[in-house]
Motif scaffolding. Structure first.
Motif, mmCIF file in Angstrom:
data_model
loop_
_atom_site.group_PDB
_atom_site.id
_atom_site.type_symbol
_atom_site.label_atom_id
_atom_site.label_comp_id
_atom_site.label_asym_id
_atom_site.label_seq_id
_atom_site.Cartn_x
_atom_site.Cartn_y
_atom_site.Cartn_z
ATOM 1 N N LEU A 186 37.545 123.617 50.933
ATOM 2 C CA LEU A 186 37.221 124.035 52.385
ATOM 3 C C LEU A 186 35.990 123.559 52.720
ATOM 4 N N LYS A 205 47.697 123.052 59.921
ATOM 5 C CA LYS A 205 46.327 123.072 59.479
ATOM 6 C C LYS A 205 46.065 124.257 60.043
ATOM 7 N N ASN A 232 36.567 114.960 61.559
ATOM 8 C CA ASN A 232 37.558 114.572 62.445
ATOM 9 C C ASN A 232 38.569 113.863 61.771
ATOM 10 N N THR A 288 41.636 112.699 62.761
ATOM 11 C CA THR A 288 42.363 111.753 63.510
ATOM 12 C C THR A 288 41.462 110.201 63.404
ATOM 13 N N LEU A 297 35.442 130.841 60.968
ATOM 14 C CA LEU A 297 35.371 131.255 59.524
ATOM 15 C C LEU A 297 34.466 132.218 59.118
ATOM 16 N N ARG A 335 45.566 117.814 70.220
ATOM 17 C CA ARG A 335 44.449 117.390 69.529
ATOM 18 C C ARG A 335 43.630 116.223 70.109
ATOM 19 N N THR A 336 42.303 116.174 70.242
ATOM 20 C CA THR A 336 41.643 115.219 70.647
ATOM 21 C C THR A 336 41.186 114.365 69.531
ATOM 22 N N VAL A 337 40.885 112.982 69.780
ATOM 23 C CA VAL A 337 40.291 112.174 68.811
ATOM 24 C C VAL A 337 38.505 112.278 69.200
#
Lengths: 343, 378, 291
Positions: free
Chosen positions: A51, A109, A193, A195, C93, C289-291
């Protein structure tokens, strides 16, 4: 950065002898509770990796605790294995199951991952409860042996506590090494990130699986200690709520902070025991304390300390700035050229 | 982290140093006050508090007042073990509870090693078969009560086939495992074998399944609330076959919650506030006055557990754990001699209890005792 | 055949309750990224509050009003103002963990403050059953189904037909744009919390006569609502509705036809397969989703 790494290592090395000697005066109850704290810290450390470092929300850590505990109990009670062998096999088994469960993690996800792991937890619990021929079902497995070493019985409260402590130390060092290896940095890159990490050449598939599996293996290792600690297991400590409590533990301690799991486990497993003296309201007080803690410091208890430290250093900096601020008296002597160079 | 650890160590050791007053005897009750066992544990706690208050009002045990401390077992073996270990460290004279078999199994070696007698509320067969000399029951072992019920199904209900509905926890599974061989031994078919969840709310599917099994009778072995919910669902599905059960199905709570749906339910009861004994009625009234609701069998178990400690300790004339455990094996306590025991009770050499029990039918929202069954070995 | 029909009806009634809880869950998620792990306790509590008010000596009708008002104030307004608002900026969270602690707090408080035992709760619908296509169907199941569906249709009409409803929906879909367009975003968010509390209230009053009022009732309902919301794609009211009914149905059919010992796992396993095949949920949209 490297200074911080050494601080962590230093704390581990200082804490170990203190934890070795300090509880020697405790009676069996105190030793049991402190042992439980260490065992749950190991499980939380594993979840902290999945996590806190890899950013995967898992609701399966309680199930891995159960897999480790049941594997150890079955191997020692039914097959007569020595505990160390059962410990290694249980940990390895949890790693493998973690790899298998990690595959869905590659597809989904966030809350979908939470859901898949939640379903896994429920299935593990039901298997433990229903397959009586293997797990003892609702009646559980009793008389789980504690270890012996070269004929020396390590089953006494203090001796077993020290066994748990040594295993905890070893696993903490493994975790430290792991996080400072290239793997650890890759985990963090995925969390920040995914990606972008992929575009920079991190093999997300492999690392996601690895993070999940190693975190799960820590859960299994904790379970392998939990079984001989309680000397009896049934399905109830590994229900879905156990996974929720572990998640709470990691976040309350400070997700992604190295010692967060220890602090969090103190909160989740020792605080209720300390609060027993308050009688029937102890769980209410406990829940209120956790609620206030999360509200005051959403980054966990260690986050609170960090914030306090930041605050201190800001004040110190402010004080230095104040002292350095040119007053009227010496302001005239300040070289305007130097000021220009500084800005 | 270091500071935390040290603080914890200090706090823990401070907790152990708790002062024990010289003229009190410490009983520690480790009981289900949270988790799935909370309703049962709350009844037990109230019953034991009631007994301790009565005994203290009359001067205590051998002139010493009872100090009764409750620790929550959380219905979790790990937490129970912690609490029982604490009880042993704090020098409890006798440990009372827990009720659920997981918590009992996780704690009974601790009291055995420390040679502290433990009086538990569990019905599952296993505890008293492990040669542990410090474990004692407060209610009939399932292995003893199920044959009585199987006879009843064969002789009175004349059932050729039975649908079995049980709750999938240690209580229900233990009962089911004890019951099914007894039924088969008597030539009764098992038409359906249906597991239900602890805390289950929706029994429609189970009732539908029972209905379609078309057995001569339905044997229901669930905890109180689940029993009430099942009876309501059975009523809704129009199940007309006799519904037979054990103690929990005929409890006051079930009748209160199930209302009309409980009428006509029959079965075997070990401990019951409404049993035809003045002692039970008196206890039921005292409990009702103090707590505002009717005690279930767990309230009676908690109450009699404390009185068992009193009666046996007075019999041996000293506070000696080993002598206590020895004296309780094979002991018989009669109501004539100690009214707080509520019903004449005998303990076997393994710690099981033997006593009269009742065949009961619920008519017009009241449990009516049809037959009183004798002790197995009077 | 009539067994199947009975199971379907009972499953739809249970599913309607799950749908009520899941829709509230989804609304709150949409507007404020709150995963409310205390959602089940929200459904458990109103019945307990009403019984507590009645216990103090109020007549039943007044107890209903007082209990409902107290609940909406505490867990509609108070929950948003004192828990969600201060924590929202710290991400999903920590807030989820806070609601976890809140659920323990509510549960334990209901147990200690009220009762550890299940209590009878008055039903607004008489007992008994009606015959429907040859199967006995309980009047109460039908009532639960009808009331729940009416509440959901009412909500749907409010969202699509009224100006406030449309504004609320716009806020849910994109708070930033809504703010730029001059929508009173805070008030709209508060509205979703009040609606969530109201839905929980309805679910509580519908289900407590059957399930009995007990502190631990929220555990099953909360989990079912969470699952239903996930199935529905988490940001779709229609999805949550479908998810709720689906869970109720699968659960009942699994208990009868698959295995009662594994009934809890069957809906989960089915849905895991759904999610793995279609990760955006049953009716959900793909999130970009974005980079």
């Amino acid at each position: 950065m490297s200074l911080k790494l050494n601080t962590d290592l230093l704390i581990i090395l200082i804490a170990f002898p203190i934890l070795w000697f300090a509880p020697a005066g405790l009676k069996s109850y105190g030793l049991y509770v402190v042992s439980l704290w260490l065992v749950m810290s190991i499980a939380a450390m594993g979840l902290n990796l999945t996590l806190g470092y890899a950013g995967l929300t898992s609701l399966a850590q309680g199930a891995f605790l159960g897999i480790g505990a049941y594997a150890t109990a079955i191997l020692t009670v039914k097959a007569g294995w020595p505990l160390p062998a059962a410990f290694l096999v249980s940990t390895g088994l949890s790693f493998l199951v973690g790899v298998v469960l990690g595959f869905p993690a590659l597809r989904v996800k966030h809350h979908y991952l939470a859901f898949v792991t939640l379903a896994f937890s429920v299935v593990v619990f039901l298997i433990a409860r229903n397959e009586q021929w293997l797990t003892g079902g609702v009646f559980g497995l009793a008389n789980i042996p504690r270890p012996t070493l070269f004929g020396t019985d390590l089953g006494g409260g203090l001796a077993f506590y020290r066994v748990v402590l040594v295993v905890t130390l070893a696993l903490t060092l493994v975790m430290w090494w792991l996080l400072h290896s290239p793997w650890g940095r890759a985990f963090q890159a995925i969390r920040e990130n995914g990606t972008r990490a992929a575009s920079l050449g991190v093999d997300i598939r492999a690392y996601t699986l690895l993070a999940f599996a190693i975190g799960s293996a820590f859960g299994g290792a904790a379970g392998a200690l939990y079984a001989p600690l309680v000397e009896f297991i049934d399905p109830s400590p590994f229900a879905l709520s156990a996974s929720f409590v572990l998640l709470l533990t990691v976040v309350a301690g400070g997700a992604g902070s190295f010692f967060g799991p220890f602090v969090g486990a103190f909160f989740s497993y020792m605080l209720p025991e300390l609060l027993r003296a308050t009688g029937g309201w102890y769980l209410i007080i406990y829940a209120a304390v956790v609620l206030v803690l999360v509200m005051v410091s959403p980054t966990g208890l260690l986050g609170l300390i960090d914030r306090w430290r930041d605050h201190q250093s800001q004040r110190k900096a402010a004080a230095i700035r104040a002292a350095a601020r040119p007053t009227l008296a010496n302001g005239a002597e300040t070289n305007p050229k130097e000021q220009g160079a500084a800005s | 982290m270091l500071f935390k650890t040290m603080a914890a160590a200090v706090a823990l050791s401070a907790a152990f140093a708790g002062s024990a007053l010289a003229d009190t005897v410490k009983l520690i009750d480790v009981i289900e006050l949270s988790g799935p066992g909370a309703p049962a544990g709350t009844n037990w706690k109230n019953g034991s508090d009631l007994a301790a208050a009565e005994i203290n009002a009359k001067g205590g045990i051998l002139g010493q007042k009872i100090e009764l401390i409750h620790y929550d077992s959380q219905t979790n073996p790990g937490a129970t073990r912690a609490a029982v270990q604490r009880a042993v460290d704090e020098d409890a004279y006798v440990v009372l509870g827990p009720i659920f078999s997981g918590p009992i199994s996780a704690s009974m070696q601790i009291t055995q090693r420390a040679a502290v007698p433990q009086i538990v509320g569990g019905e599952a067969a296993a505890f008293t078969r492990q040669g542990n000399n410090y474990i004692f029951r407060t209610s009939l072992n399932q292995a003893d009560s199920m044959p009585k019920l199987a006879n009843y199904l064969r002789d009175e209900v004349k059932a050729k086939s039975v649908a079995v509905v049980w709750i999938n926890n240690d209580f229900g599974k233990g009962g089911r495992d004890a019951m099914i061989p007894e039924l088969q031994k008597r030539g009764i078919q098992i038409a359906a074998d249906i597991a239900t969840e602890s805390g289950q709310a929706d029994f429609a599917a189970d009732a539908i399944k029972v209905k379609n099994a078309n057995a001569d009778a339905v044997f229901v072995y669930l905890n109180e609330e689940e029993s009430a919910r099942f009876l309501r669902a059975a009523r809704q599905q129009g199940i007309a076959k006799p519904i037979i059960g054990e103690t929990t199905l005929l409890g006051a709570k079930v009748i209160e919650l199930a209302g009309d749906a409980a009428n006509g339910v029959k079965g075997h009861v070990g401990l019951l506030v409404d049993a035809p004994k003045p002692s039970f009625a008196e206890f039921g009234k005292k409990y009702m006055d103090k707590y505002g609701f009717t005690s279930d069998h767990n309230g009676i178990k908690g109450y009699t557990a404390v009185y068992t400690v009193k009666a046996i300790t007075e019999r041996i004339g000293k506070f000696d754990r080993e002598a206590f455990a020895k004296a309780l094996h094979g002991a018989r306590i009669d109501v004539a001699q100690e009214p707080g025991i509520l019903i004449d009770t005998k303990w076997t050499a393994t710690g099981d209890v033997d006593r009269e029990s009742f065949l009961v039918e619920i008519t017009n929202g009241k449990p009516v005792v049809k037959t009183t069954l004798p002790m197995i070995n009077p | 055949m009539d067994q199947f029909l009975q199971l379907i009806v009972a499953g739809l009634a249970t599913g309607a309750i799950y749908a009520l809880a899941a829709i509230g869950f989804t609304l709150v998620w949409q507007t404020s990224q709150t995963i409310n792990f205390a959602q089940g306790e929200f459904v458990m509590l109103p019945a307990i509050l009403v019984l507590t008010a009645a216990h103090v000596g109020l007549p039943m009708w007044l107890a209903f009003i007082v209990g409902s008002a107290a609940f909406i104030l505490l867990f509609g307004f108070g929950f948003k103002r004192f828990l969600v608002e201060p924590m929202q900026r710290h991400g999903v969270l920590p807030l989820a963990i806070a609601t976890m602690a809140l659920s323990v707090l509510i549960k334990e408080a209901a147990k200690n403050g009220f009762s550890a035992e299940a209590q009878h709760f008055p039903s607004l619908v008489p007992d008994g059953s009606v015959s429907f296509l040859g199967a006995a169907v309980s009047a109460r199941d039908i009532a639960i189904f009808v009331v729940a569906v009416a509440a959901i249709l009412g909500l749907q009409a409010f969202i699509t037909r009224t100006r406030t409803g449309r504004t609320m929906q716009a806020t849910a879909q994109n708070p930033t744009v809504a703010r730029i367009l001059g929508v009173p975003v805070e008030r709209m968010i508060l509205l979703t919390f009040l609606i969530n509390a109201a839905l929980a209230l309805i679910a509580s009053y519908l289900i407590s006569p059957v399930y009995l009022a007990k502190f631990s009732n929220g555990e099953t309902i909360g989990l079912a609502a969470f699952i239903a919301a996930i199935v529905g794609g988490f940001n779709q009211i229609r999805g949550a509705l479908a998810g709720g009914f689906l869970i109720g149905l699968i659960d009942n059919l699994a208990a009868a036809y698959v295995s009662s010992a594994y009934r809890a796992a069957v809906p989960l396993v089915v849905l895991v397969v759904v999610i793995l095949v279609k990760p955006e949920g049953l009716l959900g949209r793909k999130e970009e989703r974005t980079v």
